[in-house]
Design a protein around this motif. Structure first.
Motif, PDB file in Angstrom:
ATOM      1  N   GLY A 107      14.779  18.385  29.013  1.00 29.85           N
ATOM      2  CA  GLY A 107      13.944  19.416  28.430  1.00 29.85           C
ATOM      3  C   GLY A 107      13.510  19.089  27.019  1.00 29.85           C
ATOM      4  N   GLU A 108      12.875  20.058  26.390  1.00 25.78           N
ATOM      5  CA  GLU A 108      12.332  19.870  25.046  1.00 25.78           C
ATOM      6  C   GLU A 108      13.425  19.531  24.050  1.00 25.78           C
ATOM      7  N   ARG A 109      13.136  18.509  23.220  1.00 25.86           N
ATOM      8  CA  ARG A 109      14.059  18.000  22.197  1.00 25.86           C
ATOM      9  C   ARG A 109      15.353  17.471  22.799  1.00 25.86           C
ATOM     10  N   LYS A 110      15.331  17.096  24.074  1.00 25.70           N
ATOM     11  CA  LYS A 110      16.491  16.501  24.734  1.00 25.70           C
ATOM     12  C   LYS A 110      16.198  15.034  25.034  1.00 25.70           C
ATOM     13  N   ARG A 111      17.188  14.346  25.542  1.00 24.05           N
ATOM     14  CA  ARG A 111      17.075  12.897  25.734  1.00 24.05           C
ATOM     15  C   ARG A 111      16.118  12.542  26.859  1.00 24.05           C
ATOM     16  N   TRP A 112      16.131  13.292  27.938  1.00 27.52           N
ATOM     17  CA  TRP A 112      15.286  12.972  29.095  1.00 27.52           C
ATOM     18  C   TRP A 112      14.434  14.180  29.488  1.00 27.52           C
ATOM     19  N   ALA A 113      13.358  13.884  30.224  1.00 25.57           N
ATOM     20  CA  ALA A 113      12.462  14.901  30.789  1.00 25.57           C
ATOM     21  C   ALA A 113      12.097  15.948  29.736  1.00 25.57           C
ATOM     22  N   ASN A 114      11.620  15.479  28.573  1.00 27.20           N
ATOM     23  CA  ASN A 114      11.332  16.400  27.487  1.00 27.20           C
ATOM     24  C   ASN A 114       9.888  16.880  27.453  1.00 27.20           C
ATOM     25  N   GLY A 115       9.192  16.749  28.570  1.00 28.11           N
ATOM     26  CA  GLY A 115       7.827  17.251  28.655  1.00 28.11           C
ATOM     27  C   GLY A 115       7.319  17.220  30.080  1.00 28.11           C
ATOM     28  N   GLY A 116       6.219  17.920  30.303  1.00 28.45           N
ATOM     29  CA  GLY A 116       5.608  17.896  31.625  1.00 28.45           C
ATOM     30  C   GLY A 116       6.389  18.705  32.655  1.00 28.45           C
ATOM     31  N   TRP A 117       6.080  18.435  33.929  1.00 34.94           N
ATOM     32  CA  TRP A 117       6.694  19.204  35.010  1.00 34.94           C
ATOM     33  C   TRP A 117       8.196  18.938  35.148  1.00 34.94           C
ATOM     34  N   THR A 118       8.614  17.692  34.792  1.00 38.65           N
ATOM     35  CA  THR A 118      10.055  17.399  34.889  1.00 38.65           C
ATOM     36  C   THR A 118      10.848  18.209  33.864  1.00 38.65           C
ATOM     37  N   GLY A 119      10.268  18.387  32.666  1.00 32.32           N
ATOM     38  CA  GLY A 119      10.934  19.203  31.663  1.00 32.32           C
ATOM     39  C   GLY A 119      10.990  20.664  32.071  1.00 32.32           C
ATOM     40  N   SER A 120       9.928  21.146  32.734  1.00 30.90           N
ATOM     41  CA  SER A 120       9.900  22.541  33.164  1.00 30.90           C
ATOM     42  C   SER A 120      10.951  22.810  34.240  1.00 30.90           C
ATOM     43  N   ILE A 121      11.135  21.847  35.142  1.00 27.81           N
ATOM     44  CA  ILE A 121      12.060  22.051  36.253  1.00 27.81           C
ATOM     45  C   ILE A 121      13.506  21.802  35.838  1.00 27.81           C
ATOM     46  N   PHE A 122      13.751  20.680  35.137  1.00 27.27           N
ATOM     47  CA  PHE A 122      15.119  20.274  34.847  1.00 27.27           C
ATOM     48  C   PHE A 122      15.612  20.706  33.463  1.00 27.27           C
TER      49      PHE A 122
END
Length: 321
Positions: free
Chosen positions: A157-172
Motif C-alpha cells: 500500500g501507500e508509503r509501504k515497501r510493495w504495491a504502493n500504487g495502482g490496483w495492487t495497492g488498492s487490493i493489498f
C-alpha cells in the motif's frame, strides 16, 4: 426481647491490609525491543475469615452441637492471612516495520487461609476452632500465565515497501492482522463432602474429605470422565477431613483471539474512509474446560462439569466521513 440473626461480626474486628514489594530490571535487547523482569510480593494480614456453627457436637470444639434457627449463620472475623510471590518476564516490541508485540509470562504462587476471599462464593471454615487448617492454595492461584498481544501491518500500500500504487495497492494495501494469545494453568479445587449431619451451618460443602494420596494425574491420563485421581480421597470418619484446601489442580486454558482489518480511503484528500474488520474469538476452537465435580460422595466425582465458549466470528463495517 430476643432478636434472631444469622450474621454476626466480631466486635474486635480489624480492617485487613496488604504489604506489597517489588523489584524490576529493564534493558533493551534489540532495536525497539525491551526486556523487563519484575518480582512482586504481597502479604495480606487481618483478612476476613468466615466461621459457622456445626449441627452436631464436635469433640474439643466449644459452641458446637444442636443449633436452633441458625440456618445460614456466619460469623465474620479477621485474622486470616495470605502470601503471594510472582516473577514476571515481559518483552515489548514497539511498533516498527509494521510489527508490534507485547508478551508477558508470569510464574507465581498464592497461599492463604481466607476462604471467602478471591473465590466466586463465600466459604465457611470447616473447623471454626482451627482456622489455620484452612491454609492452602488461594482460589485464584495460577502457577503459569502467558499473554501475548500482537499487531502486524502488511507491507503493501501507500508509503509501504510493495504495491504502493495502482490496483495492487488498492487490493493489498492497508491490511492489518492483530490478536492475542492467552494460556494459563488451572486454578485449584477442593475435595469436599456433602453431609447433612455434620456440615457446618451456613457453609455449604465446608466439610472436606480425607486425603490418602496424590490427586493430580499426569496430563496424558486425564479424561473428561476422570480429570484427577479420585482414589486419593476418602470419606472422613468424623465431621472433619484432613485434606487441605485447593489440593486439586483444575484444567488450564488456551485461547487465541484474532482480527483482520482493512482501511479503504475515499476521495483524493483521504479524509473519508471505510473500515472493515473481522474478529474471531477462540480461533482454533480449542475446548477449555471450566469446572470439576469435587464432591467425594457424588456419582460424578472427578469428572469435568463444563466448557468455555467455542469459536465465534463477528464482522464490522464502519464508514467515516
Amino acid at each position: 426481647s430476643v432478636v434472631s440473626n444469622t450474621v454476626a461480626v466480631n466486635p474486635d474486628y480489624r480492617v485487613g491490609y496488604a504489604q506489597i514489594w517489588n523489584f524490576s530490571i529493564e534493558r533493551p535487547i534489540a532495536p525497539n525491543t525491551v526486556l523487563n523482569l519484575t518480582y512482586t510480593g504481597t502479604k495480606g494480614s487481618s483478612l476476613d475469615l468466615l466461621l459457622g456453627l456445626s449441627r452436631t457436637p464436635i469433640p474439643g470444639q466449644p459452641g458446637t452441637g444442636a443449633v436452633q434457627n441458625a440456618l445460614g449463620f456466619s460469623y465474620d472475623t479477621s485474622g486470616a492471612s495470605s502470601i503471594y510471590h510472582g516473577l514476571q518476564v515481559r518483552i515489548l516490541r514497539r511498533f516498527n516495520r509494521g510489527l508490534m508485540l507485547n508478551g508477558t509470562y508470569t510464574y507465581s504462587k498464592s497461599i492463604d487461609n481466607a476462604s471467602s476471599i478471591g473465590g466466586g462464593q463465600q466459604l465457611i471454615a470447616q473447623d471454626s476452632g482451627d482456622p489455620s487448617a484452612e491454609r492452602g492454595l488461594s482460589s485464584f492461584d495460577m502457577r503459569h500465565q502467558l499473554r501475548i498481544g500482537y499487531m502486524y501491518e502488511l507491507p503493501f500500500g501507500e508509503r509501504k515497501r510493495w504495491a504502493n500504487g495502482g490496483w495492487t495497492g488498492s487490493i493489498f494495501g492497508n491490511w492489518r492482522f492483530s490478536g492475542s494469545f492467552t494460556a494459563h494453568s488451572g486454578t485449584p479445587f477442593t475435595a469436599r463432602v456433602f453431609s447433612g449431619s455434620c456440615s457446618v451451618v451456613g457453609g455449604m460443602f465446608s466439610e472436606r474429605a480425607n486425603q490418602v494420596g496424590d490427586p493430580n494425574l499426569p496430563a496424558s491420563e486425564r479424561t473428561t470422565a476422570l480429570w484427577f485421581n479420585t482414589a486419593a480421597f476418602a470419606l472422613p470418619s468424623g465431621c472433619i477431613g484432613d485434606a487441605s484446601r485447593n489440593s486439586i489442580t483444575g484444567p488450564g486454558q488456551f485461547v487465541w483471539n484474532a482480527g483482520l482489518s482493512k482501511t479503504i480511503p475515499l476521495g483524493r484528500d483521504g479524509l473519508r474512509r471505510v473500515d472493515f474488520r473481522i474478529n474471531t474469538t477462540n480461533l482454533l476452537n480449542h475446548v477449555n474446560y471450566t469446572g470439576l465435580s469435587t464432591v467425594v460422595n457424588s456419582a460424578t466425582f472427578g469428572s469435568v462439569t463444563g466448557a468455555g465458549s467455542m469459536r465465534s466470528f463477528s464482522f464490522t463495517t464502519r464508514v467515516n466521513f
